[in-house]
Scaffold this motif. Sequence first.
Motif, PDB file in Angstrom:
ATOM      1  N   VAL A  56       0.699  -1.241   0.165  1.00  0.00           N
ATOM      2  CA  VAL A  56       0.030   0.017  -0.132  1.00  0.00           C
ATOM      3  C   VAL A  56       0.825   1.150   0.107  1.00  0.00           C
ATOM      4  CG1 VAL A  56      -1.836   1.365   1.332  1.00  0.00           C
ATOM      5  CG2 VAL A  56      -2.047  -1.116   1.116  1.00  0.00           C
ATOM      6  N   ARG A  57       1.820   1.199   0.915  1.00  0.00           N
ATOM      7  CA  ARG A  57       2.730   2.451   0.822  1.00  0.00           C
ATOM      8  C   ARG A  57       3.518   2.568  -0.423  1.00  0.00           C
ATOM      9  NH1 ARG A  57       3.801   0.778   6.794  1.00  0.00           N
ATOM     10  NH2 ARG A  57       2.531   2.400   7.863  1.00  0.00           N
ATOM     11  N   HIS A  58       3.907   1.469  -1.074  1.00  0.00           N
ATOM     12  CA  HIS A  58       4.537   1.582  -2.529  1.00  0.00           C
ATOM     13  C   HIS A  58       3.642   2.243  -3.281  1.00  0.00           C
ATOM     14  CE1 HIS A  58       7.152   0.355  -5.652  1.00  0.00           C
ATOM     15  NE2 HIS A  58       6.125  -0.111  -6.457  1.00  0.00           N
ATOM     16  N   GLU A  59       2.421   2.087  -3.309  1.00  0.00           N
ATOM     17  CA  GLU A  59       1.388   2.419  -4.333  1.00  0.00           C
ATOM     18  C   GLU A  59       1.372   4.075  -4.184  1.00  0.00           C
ATOM     19  OE1 GLU A  59      -3.444   2.014  -5.635  1.00  0.00           O
ATOM     20  OE2 GLU A  59      -2.407   0.585  -4.268  1.00  0.00           O
ATOM     21  N   MET A  60       1.320   4.308  -2.853  1.00  0.00           N
ATOM     22  CA  MET A  60       1.039   5.677  -2.559  1.00  0.00           C
ATOM     23  C   MET A  60       2.305   6.509  -2.748  1.00  0.00           C
ATOM     24  SD  MET A  60      -1.008   5.916   1.066  1.00  0.00           S
ATOM     25  CE  MET A  60      -0.303   4.512   2.032  1.00  0.00           C
ATOM     26  N   ARG A  61       3.424   6.091  -2.608  1.00  0.00           N
ATOM     27  CA  ARG A  61       4.681   6.702  -3.179  1.00  0.00           C
ATOM     28  C   ARG A  61       4.821   6.780  -4.625  1.00  0.00           C
ATOM     29  NH1 ARG A  61       6.943   3.575   1.127  1.00  0.00           N
ATOM     30  NH2 ARG A  61       7.461   1.737  -0.296  1.00  0.00           N
ATOM     31  N   ALA A  62       4.138   5.728  -5.426  1.00  0.00           N
ATOM     32  CA  ALA A  62       4.060   5.995  -6.627  1.00  0.00           C
ATOM     33  C   ALA A  62       3.235   6.932  -6.946  1.00  0.00           C
ATOM     34  CB  ALA A  62       3.743   4.565  -7.459  1.00  0.00           C
ATOM     35  N   MET A  63       1.915   7.192  -6.499  1.00  0.00           N
ATOM     36  CA  MET A  63       1.162   8.141  -6.785  1.00  0.00           C
ATOM     37  C   MET A  63       1.614   9.646  -6.384  1.00  0.00           C
ATOM     38  SD  MET A  63      -2.519   6.507  -6.147  1.00  0.00           S
ATOM     39  CE  MET A  63      -2.309   6.341  -4.495  1.00  0.00           C
ATOM     40  N   LEU A  64       2.319   9.705  -5.318  1.00  0.00           N
ATOM     41  CA  LEU A  64       2.961  10.907  -5.073  1.00  0.00           C
ATOM     42  C   LEU A  64       4.295  11.087  -6.074  1.00  0.00           C
ATOM     43  CD1 LEU A  64       3.200  13.264  -2.938  1.00  0.00           C
ATOM     44  CD2 LEU A  64       4.937  12.015  -1.683  1.00  0.00           C
ATOM     45  N   GLY A  65       4.776  10.181  -6.507  1.00  0.00           N
ATOM     46  CA  GLY A  65       5.791  10.462  -7.586  1.00  0.00           C
ATOM     47  C   GLY A  65       5.245  11.020  -8.911  1.00  0.00           C
ATOM     48  N   ALA A  66       4.183  10.168  -9.239  1.00  0.00           N
ATOM     49  CA  ALA A  66       3.323  10.802 -10.351  1.00  0.00           C
ATOM     50  C   ALA A  66       2.787  12.303 -10.185  1.00  0.00           C
ATOM     51  CB  ALA A  66       2.165   9.834 -10.502  1.00  0.00           C
ATOM     52  N   LEU A  67       2.211  12.664  -8.933  1.00  0.00           N
ATOM     53  CA  LEU A  67       1.806  14.024  -8.868  1.00  0.00           C
ATOM     54  C   LEU A  67       3.096  14.823  -8.969  1.00  0.00           C
ATOM     55  CD1 LEU A  67      -0.355  15.800  -7.722  1.00  0.00           C
ATOM     56  CD2 LEU A  67       0.381  15.221  -5.396  1.00  0.00           C
ATOM     57  N   ASN A  68       4.129  14.522  -8.532  1.00  0.00           N
ATOM     58  CA  ASN A  68       5.132  15.472  -8.799  1.00  0.00           C
ATOM     59  C   ASN A  68       5.813  15.512 -10.110  1.00  0.00           C
ATOM     60  OD1 ASN A  68       8.546  15.342  -9.017  1.00  0.00           O
ATOM     61  ND2 ASN A  68       7.672  16.775  -7.544  1.00  0.00           N
ATOM     62  N   GLY A  69       5.849  14.517 -11.059  1.00  0.00           N
ATOM     63  CA  GLY A  69       5.857  14.400 -12.469  1.00  0.00           C
ATOM     64  C   GLY A  69       4.964  15.186 -13.122  1.00  0.00           C
ATOM     65  N   VAL A  70       3.600  15.071 -12.799  1.00  0.00           N
ATOM     66  CA  VAL A  70       2.450  15.845 -13.682  1.00  0.00           C
ATOM     67  C   VAL A  70       2.795  17.208 -13.232  1.00  0.00           C
ATOM     68  CG1 VAL A  70       0.239  16.151 -13.340  1.00  0.00           C
ATOM     69  CG2 VAL A  70       0.880  13.897 -13.385  1.00  0.00           C
ATOM     70  N   MET A  71       2.913  17.769 -12.004  1.00  0.00           N
ATOM     71  CA  MET A  71       3.440  19.181 -11.919  1.00  0.00           C
ATOM     72  C   MET A  71       4.540  19.649 -12.600  1.00  0.00           C
ATOM     73  SD  MET A  71       2.190  19.774  -7.847  1.00  0.00           S
ATOM     74  CE  MET A  71       3.444  18.697  -7.138  1.00  0.00           C
ATOM     75  N   ALA A  72       5.655  18.810 -12.429  1.00  0.00           N
ATOM     76  CA  ALA A  72       6.820  19.280 -13.174  1.00  0.00           C
ATOM     77  C   ALA A  72       6.775  19.328 -14.773  1.00  0.00           C
ATOM     78  CB  ALA A  72       7.991  18.356 -12.841  1.00  0.00           C
ATOM     79  N   ALA A  73       6.050  18.334 -15.360  1.00  0.00           N
ATOM     80  CA  ALA A  73       5.526  18.357 -16.840  1.00  0.00           C
ATOM     81  C   ALA A  73       4.797  19.469 -17.057  1.00  0.00           C
ATOM     82  CB  ALA A  73       5.088  17.001 -17.318  1.00  0.00           C
ATOM     83  N   THR A  74       3.798  19.708 -16.360  1.00  0.00           N
ATOM     84  CA  THR A  74       2.960  20.831 -16.730  1.00  0.00           C
ATOM     85  C   THR A  74       3.694  22.182 -16.647  1.00  0.00           C
ATOM     86  OG1 THR A  74       1.039  19.503 -15.778  1.00  0.00           O
ATOM     87  CG2 THR A  74       0.493  22.000 -15.937  1.00  0.00           C
ATOM     88  N   ALA A  75       4.399  22.362 -15.673  1.00  0.00           N
ATOM     89  CA  ALA A  75       5.207  23.640 -15.638  1.00  0.00           C
ATOM     90  C   ALA A  75       6.089  23.932 -16.728  1.00  0.00           C
ATOM     91  CB  ALA A  75       5.961  23.664 -14.179  1.00  0.00           C
ATOM     92  N   SER A  76       6.541  22.865 -16.990  1.00  0.00           N
ATOM     93  CA  SER A  76       7.587  22.986 -18.474  1.00  0.00           C
ATOM     94  C   SER A  76       6.676  22.585 -19.761  1.00  0.00           C
ATOM     95  CB  SER A  76       8.598  21.868 -18.324  1.00  0.00           C
ATOM     96  OG  SER A  76       8.211  20.566 -18.359  1.00  0.00           O
ATOM     97  N   ARG A  77       5.464  22.440 -19.478  1.00  0.00           N
ATOM     98  CA  ARG A  77       4.702  22.510 -20.838  1.00  0.00           C
ATOM     99  C   ARG A  77       5.181  21.162 -21.746  1.00  0.00           C
ATOM    100  NH1 ARG A  77       0.935  26.504 -20.840  1.00  0.00           N
ATOM    101  NH2 ARG A  77       1.393  28.294 -19.501  1.00  0.00           N
TER     102      ARG A  77
END
Length: 161
Positions: A56-77
């Motif tokens: 469960v924690r692994h899945e949550m860390r993956a989602m947190l990583g995805a959240l970070n990646g989404v924000m970074a990719a959005t910021a850099s368009r």
Amino acid sequence: MTSINPFAPLRLATIAAFAVAMSGCSAQREPVKDAATASVDTRTLVALPAAEQEAVRHEMRAMLGALNGVMAATASRDTAALFAALAPAGMAAAADPAIEEMLPPEWRELAEQVHAGFDSIAVAVRQARETSAVPDTVLTRLVRVTAACSSCHSTYRLHAP
């Protein structure tokens, strides 16, 4: 004339993501005394064996990583990076059904909202007519995703049986 920073909304999303990361998601209500802050943790305790807790924690860390990646990719368009960041967090990445059965129904509903929320971002970005609309589209949906994350982390805490 006042200039509006188009990335200011992403700062809010970053703060929300940090708040979600800082709250531990870990079925009974049992106050837990935190010696460091002398506060009582009234979240619902969810008993899971160690291996399932780690999954469960692994899945949550993956989602947190995805959240970070989404924000970074959005910021850099960077749309390609955005889709790559979303992939490991959608419904296809949901927990093992055997583990899900061990979780409270409300937890499962919140988890489904989070995974579906990541999928909805991908769909909305694909349907965006103008790339200039992508940051607002992503941010609007991230608010819903992080609200479900925050609700779960505020409600539940894992512990060993």
